[in-house]
Design a protein around this motif. Sequence first.
Motif, mmCIF file in Angstrom:
data_model
loop_
_atom_site.group_PDB
_atom_site.id
_atom_site.type_symbol
_atom_site.label_atom_id
_atom_site.label_comp_id
_atom_site.label_asym_id
_atom_site.label_seq_id
_atom_site.Cartn_x
_atom_site.Cartn_y
_atom_site.Cartn_z
ATOM 1 N N SER A 208 -17.148 41.169 31.347
ATOM 2 C CA SER A 208 -16.879 40.586 32.660
ATOM 3 C C SER A 208 -15.456 40.920 33.099
ATOM 4 C CB SER A 208 -17.052 39.060 32.605
ATOM 5 O OG SER A 208 -16.662 38.486 33.829
ATOM 6 N N LEU A 209 -15.337 41.368 34.325
ATOM 7 C CA LEU A 209 -14.025 41.742 34.858
ATOM 8 C C LEU A 209 -13.333 40.583 35.563
ATOM 9 C CD1 LEU A 209 -14.947 45.247 36.283
ATOM 10 C CD2 LEU A 209 -13.856 44.715 34.100
ATOM 11 N N VAL A 210 -14.006 39.455 35.657
ATOM 12 C CA VAL A 210 -13.455 38.320 36.378
ATOM 13 C C VAL A 210 -12.496 37.560 35.469
ATOM 14 C CG1 VAL A 210 -14.008 36.175 37.589
ATOM 15 C CG2 VAL A 210 -15.553 38.128 37.741
ATOM 16 N N GLY A 211 -11.247 37.484 35.885
ATOM 17 C CA GLY A 211 -10.240 36.738 35.133
ATOM 18 C C GLY A 211 -10.272 35.270 35.511
ATOM 19 N N PRO A 212 -9.494 34.467 34.840
ATOM 20 C CA PRO A 212 -9.455 33.044 35.177
ATOM 21 C C PRO A 212 -8.884 32.838 36.577
ATOM 22 C CG PRO A 212 -7.814 33.573 33.494
ATOM 23 C CD PRO A 212 -8.613 34.802 33.733
ATOM 24 N N SER A 213 -9.417 31.838 37.259
ATOM 25 C CA SER A 213 -8.938 31.530 38.606
ATOM 26 C C SER A 213 -7.565 30.867 38.535
ATOM 27 C CB SER A 213 -9.921 30.588 39.315
ATOM 28 O OG SER A 213 -9.874 29.308 38.704
ATOM 29 N N GLY A 214 -6.916 30.762 39.673
ATOM 30 C CA GLY A 214 -5.615 30.096 39.733
ATOM 31 C C GLY A 214 -5.718 28.664 39.258
ATOM 32 N N THR A 215 -6.795 27.992 39.650
ATOM 33 C CA THR A 215 -6.990 26.602 39.235
ATOM 34 C C THR A 215 -7.154 26.523 37.720
ATOM 35 O OG1 THR A 215 -8.067 26.114 41.339
ATOM 36 C CG2 THR A 215 -8.466 24.573 39.535
ATOM 37 N N GLU A 216 -7.912 27.454 37.127
ATOM 38 C CA GLU A 216 -8.108 27.449 35.676
ATOM 39 C C GLU A 216 -6.798 27.716 34.945
ATOM 40 O OE1 GLU A 216 -12.712 29.008 35.270
ATOM 41 O OE2 GLU A 216 -11.122 30.468 35.695
ATOM 42 N N MET A 217 -5.997 28.654 35.447
ATOM 43 C CA MET A 217 -4.714 28.943 34.805
ATOM 44 C C MET A 217 -3.768 27.755 34.921
ATOM 45 S SD MET A 217 -3.979 32.983 35.529
ATOM 46 C CE MET A 217 -4.011 32.906 37.292
ATOM 47 N N THR A 218 -3.723 27.122 36.085
ATOM 48 C CA THR A 218 -2.872 25.949 36.278
ATOM 49 C C THR A 218 -3.308 24.815 35.363
ATOM 50 O OG1 THR A 218 -2.577 26.595 38.575
ATOM 51 C CG2 THR A 218 -1.978 24.338 38.006
ATOM 52 N N ARG A 219 -4.610 24.638 35.226
ATOM 53 C CA ARG A 219 -5.152 23.604 34.349
ATOM 54 C C ARG A 219 -4.696 23.859 32.917
ATOM 55 N NH1 ARG A 219 -9.558 22.610 31.023
ATOM 56 N NH2 ARG A 219 -10.497 20.562 31.225
ATOM 57 N N GLU A 220 -4.805 25.113 32.454
ATOM 58 C CA GLU A 220 -4.394 25.457 31.089
ATOM 59 C C GLU A 220 -2.888 25.201 30.899
ATOM 60 O OE1 GLU A 220 -6.191 26.176 28.356
ATOM 61 O OE2 GLU A 220 -7.869 25.693 29.682
ATOM 62 N N LEU A 221 -2.078 25.562 31.901
ATOM 63 C CA LEU A 221 -0.641 25.319 31.799
ATOM 64 C C LEU A 221 -0.355 23.831 31.693
ATOM 65 C CD1 LEU A 221 0.742 27.917 34.356
ATOM 66 C CD2 LEU A 221 1.030 27.939 31.863
ATOM 67 N N PHE A 222 -1.079 23.041 32.477
ATOM 68 C CA PHE A 222 -0.914 21.587 32.412
ATOM 69 C C PHE A 222 -1.248 21.085 31.022
ATOM 70 C CE2 PHE A 222 -2.986 17.427 32.518
ATOM 71 C CZ PHE A 222 -1.924 16.640 32.965
ATOM 72 N N LEU A 223 -2.403 21.501 30.488
ATOM 73 C CA LEU A 223 -2.827 21.040 29.169
ATOM 74 C C LEU A 223 -1.862 21.484 28.070
ATOM 75 C CD1 LEU A 223 -6.686 21.591 29.456
ATOM 76 C CD2 LEU A 223 -5.455 19.402 29.451
ATOM 77 N N GLU A 224 -1.328 22.680 28.178
ATOM 78 C CA GLU A 224 -0.362 23.152 27.197
ATOM 79 C C GLU A 224 0.913 22.314 27.218
ATOM 80 O OE1 GLU A 224 0.363 27.341 27.715
ATOM 81 O OE2 GLU A 224 -1.740 27.833 27.395
ATOM 82 N N GLY A 225 1.249 21.780 28.373
ATOM 83 C CA GLY A 225 2.461 20.979 28.509
ATOM 84 C C GLY A 225 2.319 19.558 27.987
ATOM 85 N N LEU A 226 1.129 19.152 27.628
ATOM 86 C CA LEU A 226 0.934 17.778 27.133
ATOM 87 C C LEU A 226 1.490 17.591 25.742
ATOM 88 C CD1 LEU A 226 -2.699 17.045 28.351
ATOM 89 C CD2 LEU A 226 -0.564 16.292 29.361
#
Length: 182
Positions: free
Chosen positions: A164-182
Amino acid sequence: MKKRTVLAALLLVSAAVFLSAQSKNVPDGYGGITLGMTVEQTKDALKKNSDFGYHGDRDVSLLPGENRVLIETDAEAGHTISFLERCWFQFYNDKLYIITINVNREKMDHFSIFDTLCKKYGNPDSVSPEKSVWSDGNITMSLERPLTLKYVDNKTFNELQKKSLVGPSGTEMTRELFLEGL
């Protein structure tokens, strides 16, 4: 000393036999339809099992992308005794890799299926409000809400995900950054 060694060996063998008897493989399908079947094999098996409501080639369509076929059945159309509703059979390179079965909620309940699966295959590997998942590495079976059974060939599914050539969406990347910051 020899008696202890023999006794320890017997206990180990007994434990191994008991554990292997307790571990059950995840099923690879339902109603005579199994993952890995070709499109033609699946059509033939669907014709033999009226519970799925297969009506022939008009239920078969091509999916976007290379070598992808979908069979969609409607068990409710003319079948009053079936516990099934709509079902989907997804193929890649003429190989069945996902089976999705929607169960009629008026005739069956989530707990009955969950309880039966636990008795047959042990406790799920993961449970969430959305789904319960059993996996043996090769096959994943899930019971999803409201009432869907899904069987997935992990190797083919993972291969297609990698392609699949579809990368993570902006919302998915932001969500991951948020979770990593916890």
